[in-house]
Design a protein around this motif. Structure first.
Motif, PDB file in Angstrom:
ATOM      1  N   GLY A 156       1.824  18.482  28.769  1.00 34.84           N
ATOM      2  CA  GLY A 156       2.548  18.127  27.558  1.00 34.84           C
ATOM      3  C   GLY A 156       2.203  19.081  26.428  1.00 34.84           C
ATOM      4  O   GLY A 156       1.202  19.797  26.473  1.00 34.84           O
ATOM      5  N   ALA A 157       3.047  19.083  25.403  1.00 37.02           N
ATOM      6  CA  ALA A 157       2.840  19.991  24.282  1.00 37.02           C
ATOM      7  C   ALA A 157       1.518  19.725  23.575  1.00 37.02           C
ATOM      8  O   ALA A 157       0.870  20.655  23.087  1.00 37.02           O
ATOM      9  N   ASP A 158       1.099  18.443  23.520  1.00 35.05           N
ATOM     10  CA  ASP A 158      -0.145  18.136  22.824  1.00 35.05           C
ATOM     11  C   ASP A 158      -1.336  18.812  23.495  1.00 35.05           C
ATOM     12  O   ASP A 158      -2.207  19.379  22.827  1.00 35.05           O
ATOM     13  N   GLY A 189       4.609  29.093  24.359  1.00 42.45           N
ATOM     14  CA  GLY A 189       5.906  28.916  25.001  1.00 42.45           C
ATOM     15  C   GLY A 189       6.571  27.608  24.651  1.00 42.45           C
ATOM     16  O   GLY A 189       7.139  26.937  25.511  1.00 42.45           O
ATOM     17  N   SER A 190       6.520  27.229  23.381  1.00 43.42           N
ATOM     18  CA  SER A 190       7.118  25.975  22.939  1.00 43.42           C
ATOM     19  C   SER A 190       8.002  26.243  21.730  1.00 43.42           C
ATOM     20  O   SER A 190       8.201  27.399  21.327  1.00 43.42           O
ATOM     21  N   VAL A 194       8.255  21.346  17.733  1.00 49.26           N
ATOM     22  CA  VAL A 194       7.346  20.566  18.579  1.00 49.26           C
ATOM     23  C   VAL A 194       5.900  20.799  18.161  1.00 49.26           C
ATOM     24  O   VAL A 194       5.101  19.858  18.032  1.00 49.26           O
ATOM     25  N   VAL A 195       5.555  22.047  17.941  1.00 50.55           N
ATOM     26  CA  VAL A 195       4.188  22.379  17.524  1.00 50.55           C
ATOM     27  C   VAL A 195       3.866  21.732  16.184  1.00 50.55           C
ATOM     28  O   VAL A 195       2.767  21.188  15.978  1.00 50.55           O
ATOM     29  N   SER A 196       4.815  21.750  15.262  1.00 43.88           N
ATOM     30  CA  SER A 196       4.592  21.153  13.949  1.00 43.88           C
ATOM     31  C   SER A 196       4.312  19.654  14.066  1.00 43.88           C
ATOM     32  O   SER A 196       3.425  19.114  13.381  1.00 43.88           O
ATOM     33  N   TYR A 201       0.326  15.315  13.896  1.00 41.26           N
ATOM     34  CA  TYR A 201      -0.375  14.193  14.536  1.00 41.26           C
ATOM     35  C   TYR A 201      -1.883  14.447  14.579  1.00 41.26           C
ATOM     36  O   TYR A 201      -2.687  13.558  14.251  1.00 41.26           O
ATOM     37  N   LEU A 202      -2.283  15.660  14.957  1.00 40.83           N
ATOM     38  CA  LEU A 202      -3.706  15.993  15.008  1.00 40.83           C
ATOM     39  C   LEU A 202      -4.341  15.915  13.625  1.00 40.83           C
ATOM     40  O   LEU A 202      -5.505  15.519  13.483  1.00 40.83           O
ATOM     41  N   ALA A 203      -3.578  16.296  12.606  1.00 36.58           N
ATOM     42  CA  ALA A 203      -4.095  16.201  11.231  1.00 36.58           C
ATOM     43  C   ALA A 203      -4.281  14.741  10.829  1.00 36.58           C
ATOM     44  O   ALA A 203      -5.281  14.378  10.189  1.00 36.58           O
ATOM     45  N   GLU A 204      -3.317  13.906  11.203  1.00 34.34           N
ATOM     46  CA  GLU A 204      -3.425  12.474  10.891  1.00 34.34           C
ATOM     47  C   GLU A 204      -4.612  11.826  11.599  1.00 34.34           C
ATOM     48  O   GLU A 204      -5.214  10.871  11.094  1.00 34.34           O
TER      49      GLU A 204
END
Length: 228
Positions: A156-158, A189-190, A194-196, A201-204
Motif C-alpha cells: 500500500g501507499a502508506d 511511483g505514486s 496519494v502521497v499528500s 495522516y502520518l502528521a496527524e
C-alpha cells in the motif's frame, strides 16, 4: 587536462571499476584520454533516448535518479545512484538485454566522470572482463528494479511512503527530508495526491511534521510500525 587531474581520475576509475587491473596499457590510456568531468544541475538529464548513448557514469557527488515513463506520462523511479557508485545503464545501447527507454536525471546537483559509449564499445568487445562487468552491474541494478516493482504491486501507499521516509531519514542518521510531495511521489511511483494524504495522516499521528518542501521525522518508533 593536467597530469595531476589525470592521476586523480585514474585513482577514481581504478577504485570504482574492478576490471581496471585487467586492462592493457593502451586500453587504460584510451579510457583516461576520453573520460570527462561533467556537472549536472538538479533536474538536468544525464541520459535519455533522444540524447543518444551517454556512456558509463561514475558519480563523484550528488545523486542521480533512474526512471521510466508510462504512456500516460507517469514517472516510476527504478533506483537511485549515490556518490561513489557507477551507472552502466547510461550506456544501455551497449547492453543488448536492455531494450526499453530509461531516463536518468540529477536528483540533486551532481558531478561525475563520464566514459563515452563510443570508446567503451570496442574495449567491451575485445576485453571480456569489461563486458562481464557491464552485464553484471546491469543485472544487479535490475534486482533493485524488482524490489521497486514488488513495492508498487504488492504494498500500500502508506508502507511505500514509510519505507522511503525511513531510508532517507533515520536510515541515514538524519531527521529531515528536503523534498516536495511531488518529488516523493515520483521516487516511489505514486501520485502526489496519494502521497499528500499519507503524509497528512502520518502528521496527524505525530510521526512527522510537514513544512514547505520538507518532511521532518518526529517519532522514529511510530514510523517503524508502518514498515513491512
Amino acid at each position: 587536462m593536467t597530469e595531476q587531474n589525470r592521476g586523480v581520475e585514474e585513482i577514481l576509475l581504478s577504485t570504482a571499476y574492478p576490471f581496471w587491473d585487467r586492462l592493457t596499457a593502451e586500453e587504460r590510456a584510451e579510457l583516461l584520454g576520453s573520460a570527462a568531468m561533467a556537472a549536472y544541475k538538479k533536474g538536468e538529464y544525464v541520459h535519455r533516448s533522444d540524447m543518444g548513448c551517454t556512456g558509463a557514469v561514475l558519480v563523484l557527488s550528488g545523486l542521480l535518479r533512474v526512471y521510466i515513463v508510462s504512456e500516460e506520462g507517469r514517472e516510476v523511479t527504478l533506483f537511485r545512484i549515490h556518490q561513489g557508485e557507477p551507472c552502466v545503464l547510461a550506456a544501455s545501447c551497449l547492453l543488448e538485454a536492455v531494450q526499453f527507454d530509461l531516463f536518468i536525471e540529477a536528483a540533486e546537483d551532481a558531478r561525475a566522470i563520464v566514459i563515452p559509449a563510443g570508446v567503451l564499445r570496442p574495449i567491451m568487445e575485445s576485453n571480456p572482463y569489461v563486458g562481464l562487468y557491464m552485464y553484471r552491474q546491469a543485472t544487479e541494478r535490475f534486482s533493485d528494479v524488482m524490489w521497486m516493482m514488488q513495492q508498487i504491486l504488492f504494498m500500500g501507499a502508506d508502507r511505500r511512503v514509510a519505507i522511503f521516509l525511513w531510508e532517507e531519514t533515520a536510515g541515514k542518521g538524519q531527521k529531515a527530508l528536503r523534498m516536495t510531495h511531488d518529488e516523493i511521489a515520483r521516487n516511489i511511483g505514486s501520485a502526489r495526491e496519494v502521497v499528500s494524504k499519507v503524509l497528512k495522516y502520518l502528521a496527524e499521528e505525530g510521526v512527522v511534521s510537514l513544512g514547505r518542501g520538507r518532511v521532518e521525522l518526529t517519532d522514529p518508533e511510530k514510523l517503524r510500525k508502518f514498515l513491512p
